[in-house]
Design an enzyme around this catalytic site. Sequence first.
Site, PDB file in Angstrom:
ATOM      1  N   LYS A   1      60.695 -37.453  42.132  1.00 33.18           N
ATOM      2  CA  LYS A   1      61.360 -36.143  42.063  1.00 33.18           C
ATOM      3  C   LYS A   1      62.088 -36.002  40.730  1.00 33.18           C
ATOM      4  CE  LYS A   1      61.946 -35.829  47.047  1.00 33.18           C
ATOM      5  NZ  LYS A   1      62.843 -36.003  48.191  1.00 33.18           N
TER       6      LYS A   1
ATOM      7  N   ASP B   1      65.469 -27.954  49.685  1.00 32.91           N
ATOM      8  CA  ASP B   1      64.508 -28.479  50.661  1.00 32.91           C
ATOM      9  C   ASP B   1      64.215 -27.432  51.742  1.00 32.91           C
ATOM     10  OD1 ASP B   1      63.468 -31.016  50.176  1.00 32.91           O
ATOM     11  OD2 ASP B   1      65.292 -32.047  50.855  1.00 32.91           O
TER      12      ASP B   1
ATOM     13  N   GLN C   1      68.281 -37.845  50.159  1.00 37.33           N
ATOM     14  CA  GLN C   1      67.077 -38.540  50.620  1.00 37.33           C
ATOM     15  C   GLN C   1      67.325 -39.111  52.014  1.00 37.33           C
ATOM     16  OE1 GLN C   1      64.188 -38.492  48.755  1.00 37.33           O
ATOM     17  NE2 GLN C   1      63.227 -39.368  50.561  1.00 37.33           N
TER      18      GLN C   1
END
Length: 298
Positions: A54, A121, A98
């Site tokens: 990422k 997200d 995460q």
Amino acid sequence: MSAQLIKGTEIREQILEEITAEVAQIKEKHGVVPGLVTILVGENPASISYVTLKIKTAHRVGFTEIQDTQPVDISEADLLALIDKYNKDDSINGILVQVPLPKHIDDKKVLNAIDPDKDVDGFHPVNVGRLMIGGDEVKFPPCTPAGIQEMIIRAGVETSGAEVVVVGRSNIVGKPIANMMLQKGKGANATVTIVHTRTKDLAAHCKRADILIVAAGVPDLVKPEWIKPGACVIDVGVNRVGVNEKSGKAILKGDVDFDAAKEIAGCITPVPGGVGPMTITMLMLNTLKSLKFKLGIE
Ligand code: NAD
């Protein structure tokens, strides 16, 4: 006849180039670039590799990127305070935590603490609600479903009035992609059916699909005879079915019997190299959108 392959690896490159160009334009005009922070707790190797990818991708498209690694024994209160700090930081447009988090921390509490306007997200209940309403309400569609829809659009598949069957009802793939496909708008306007483990006749539903989206996590679940000739088949499944003795790398398989299905489908995504590369790509797009919302240019 062999189906057209919808390659996520190629679409990823196109989209990342588009993002890079737009970031450069915004930088020139407004003097800012998107800022993305990834919070990693502990040293889970899989999490480290996701976060690294990422951060690398964010760097490639010209974002400011921060990898904030915290010790595995950080308290829940300290983690929530850290999120609050980034919520208030004007240079940050996207916050990622995460998961999975260590057992002493409540994942849900932490994810829900992210400012919905920085939740790139798209998992915060506010963003799930916005997605359900559809249209202009949607800020950050969740990344894997957004990637699936983008692949369908870029492959030139007609969705309006199409029969879409989604296999799987998870919160991260099945439910949101079904919801997105039935909304009014581009790459949508479809008639949608969701099937799952309690569905009586899975094959009968799949056979009706003009667009079949499979996210079950079961290798080769979808048989070639379940596929309508000419249908668009999107295989989201990523199943580790063994290890390559030479390279030591995992052998991956999708949820669709690819070799047989490609002889019947009109277009199909491979595994690997299909939906997989799209998720981080759409994460970058959401982070760019977040800055554009803030600047009032989206
Ligand atoms: P999940 O386990 O949360 O959900 C799977 C769903 O499939 C469930 O709703 C279940 O009811 C349904 N299902 C399972 N077996 C079935 C069967 N035999 N018949 C009918 N329905 C069945 O999984 P998920 O998080 O939605 O992920 C699904 C797959 O997609 C996994 O292989 C995962 O690795 C993959 N995935 C890939 C990406 C990506 O490529 N970027 C992202 C997310 C998930």
